[in-house]
Design an enzyme around this catalytic site. Structure first.
Site, short mmCIF file in Angstrom:
data_model
loop_
_atom_site.label_atom_id
_atom_site.label_comp_id
_atom_site.label_asym_id
_atom_site.label_seq_id
_atom_site.Cartn_x
_atom_site.Cartn_y
_atom_site.Cartn_z
N CYS A 187 0.92 -1.16 -0.12
CA CYS A 187 0.01 0.13 0.15
C CYS A 187 1.05 1.37 -0.05
O CYS A 187 1.33 1.68 1.12
CB CYS A 187 -0.73 -0.01 1.38
SG CYS A 187 -1.98 1.40 1.20
N CYS B 49 -0.60 4.22 2.06
CA CYS B 49 -0.37 3.79 3.76
C CYS B 49 1.07 4.20 3.98
O CYS B 49 1.10 4.94 5.01
CB CYS B 49 -0.70 2.60 3.97
SG CYS B 49 -2.27 1.70 3.27
N ASP B 50 2.08 3.87 3.00
CA ASP B 50 3.32 3.57 3.66
C ASP B 50 4.51 4.45 2.86
O ASP B 50 5.73 4.68 3.21
CB ASP B 50 4.05 2.08 3.73
CG ASP B 50 3.14 1.28 4.56
OD1 ASP B 50 2.48 1.83 5.52
OD2 ASP B 50 2.83 -0.07 4.34
#
Ligand code: FAD
Ligand code: NAP
Length: 313
Positions: free
Chosen positions: A134, A137-138
């Site tokens: 992701c 997300c990261d």
């Protein structure tokens, strides 16, 4: 007893919830183990939903969907469904994590799909510690650092483009010369100075220490190898359908599926089991798009309304 249980709260489940409740059906519950919205909430950019000209991230795009459904009476139960089975009286049992069971007259399966693992040495060991699926997300953890992206589909290329706005360099590793992604996306990638294509190559091993990933070993199709010193690798190597809830105790599916485990449906999204419907990425030949998942959800809900009416005849 629920009139309808919807399993999964992505675009298919939410559209089904909207059409069922706005169609007047009461006692409709959507079982969604996470936050409603589905896999598109992990996308950094959504730009191909008809009528929505603004480009936005998947999370912002999906936020109004649930709000709209809940207004018409859809209930959300934040539970994981373990199993769906049909009872002798024609109703369905929905087994939830924690041991509870709910009964429903009809069920729509909208459990979608999840990222595949690439099967690379070190992938599981460093998952969440440098290995990610992701970028939204990261990605920020790698601000001004170099990262690798593995895969040649739409997800890999779109997320490589997204990461290129944050990191100093993206090595896009793909096992062959041609890409599966849409030509327009491939062109954007090729024009991006921060993306270096590493073609005809796979990741042989992900290496690291207690702090997480430190480098990856890339193996080219001609047998040569190269070490790339990156603290992060994003793997986008395709999706697996989430079909475990329609398996019985013997591991057999309760309705017809394709050899790869997608649920077979007709044009009304009916499965081979009466009262059981499927919509979105989980169904056979799904185009794997938000618009088609939503369309499937609407069709399935309208079919459920007819099905429930037929039970009263
Ligand atoms: P999903 O979105 O997968 O939703 C399924 C839901 O079911 C999930 O929320 C999951 O938590 C829940 N669930 C699963 N099992 C259970 C269980 N046992 N109990 C309870 N809940 C459960 N499509 C586009 O049209 N345009 C794009 O730009 C685009 N970009 C994408 C970018 C990325 C990074 C990804 C991964 C996908 C992208 N897609 C895009 C594809 C699109 O997201 C999917 O086709 C769509 O989300 C499928 O919707 P769905 O409702 O069928 O399933
Ligand atoms: P995908 O289309 O299945 O692509 C997976 C990629 O990973 C392929 O390039 C594949 O290589 C490669 N791959 C598979 N296993 C590998 C391994 N073990 N090691 C190295 N490489 C490996 O998956 P996706 O990109 O996640 O897309 C899934 C679906 O969602 C598609 O239908 C896609 O169109 C859709 N989607 C759409 C959008 C959009 O509309 N904008 C965005 C994202 C996703 P090969 O090509 O050699 O097989």
């Amino acid at each position: 007893m629920l009139n309808l249980a919807i399993i999964g709260g992505g675009p298919a489940g939410l559209a089904a919830g909207l059409y069922a409740t706005r169609g007047g059906l009461k006692d409709v519950t959507m079982f969604e183990m996470g936050m409603p919205g589905g896999q598109i909430t992990g996308s950094s950019e959504m730009e191909n939903y008809p009528g929505v000209a603004a480009v936005m991230d998947g999370m912002s795009f999906m936020a109004p969907w649930q709000e709209q459904c809940f207004r018409f009476g859809l209930k959300h139960e934040a539970k994981k469904v373990e199993k769906v089975s049909k009872n002798e009286d024609g109703t369905f049992s929905i087994n939830l994590e924690g041991g509870q069971t709910q009964l429903a007259k009809a069920v729509i399966i909208c459990t979608g799909s999840e990222p595949k693992r690439a099967g690379v040495k070190g992938e599981d060991e460093f998952f969440g510690r440098g290995v990610s699926t992701c970028a939204t997300c990261d990605g920020f953890f790698y601000k001004n650092k170099e990262v690798a992206v593995l895969g040649g589909g739409d997800t890999a290329l779109e997320e490589a483009l997204y990461l290129s706005n944050i990191v100093s360099k993206v090595y896009l590793i793909h096992r062959r010369e041609g890409f599966r992604a849409a030509p327009i996306t491939v062109e954007k990638v090729k024009k991006n100075d921060k993306i270096e294509l590493v073609l005809n190559a796979v990741v042989d091993e992900i290496l690291g220490d207690n702090s997480g990933v430190t480098s990856i070993k890339v193996k080219f199709n001609d047998g040569s190898t190269k070490i790339l010193d990156v603290p992060g690798i994003f793997t986008f190597v395709g999706l697996n359908v989430r079909n475990s809830i329609i398996k019985d105790e013997d591991g057999n599916f309760i309705c017809d599926t394709t050899p790869t485990g997608q649920i077979k449906v007709n044009l009304k999204m009916q499965t081979s089991l009466k009262g059981l419907f499927a919509a979105g990425d989980i169904r056979e030949d799904a185009p794997k798009q938000v618009v088609s998942a939503a369309g499937d959800g609407a069709v399935a809900a309208l079919s459920v309304l007819s099905y429930l009416e037929s039970l009263n005849d």
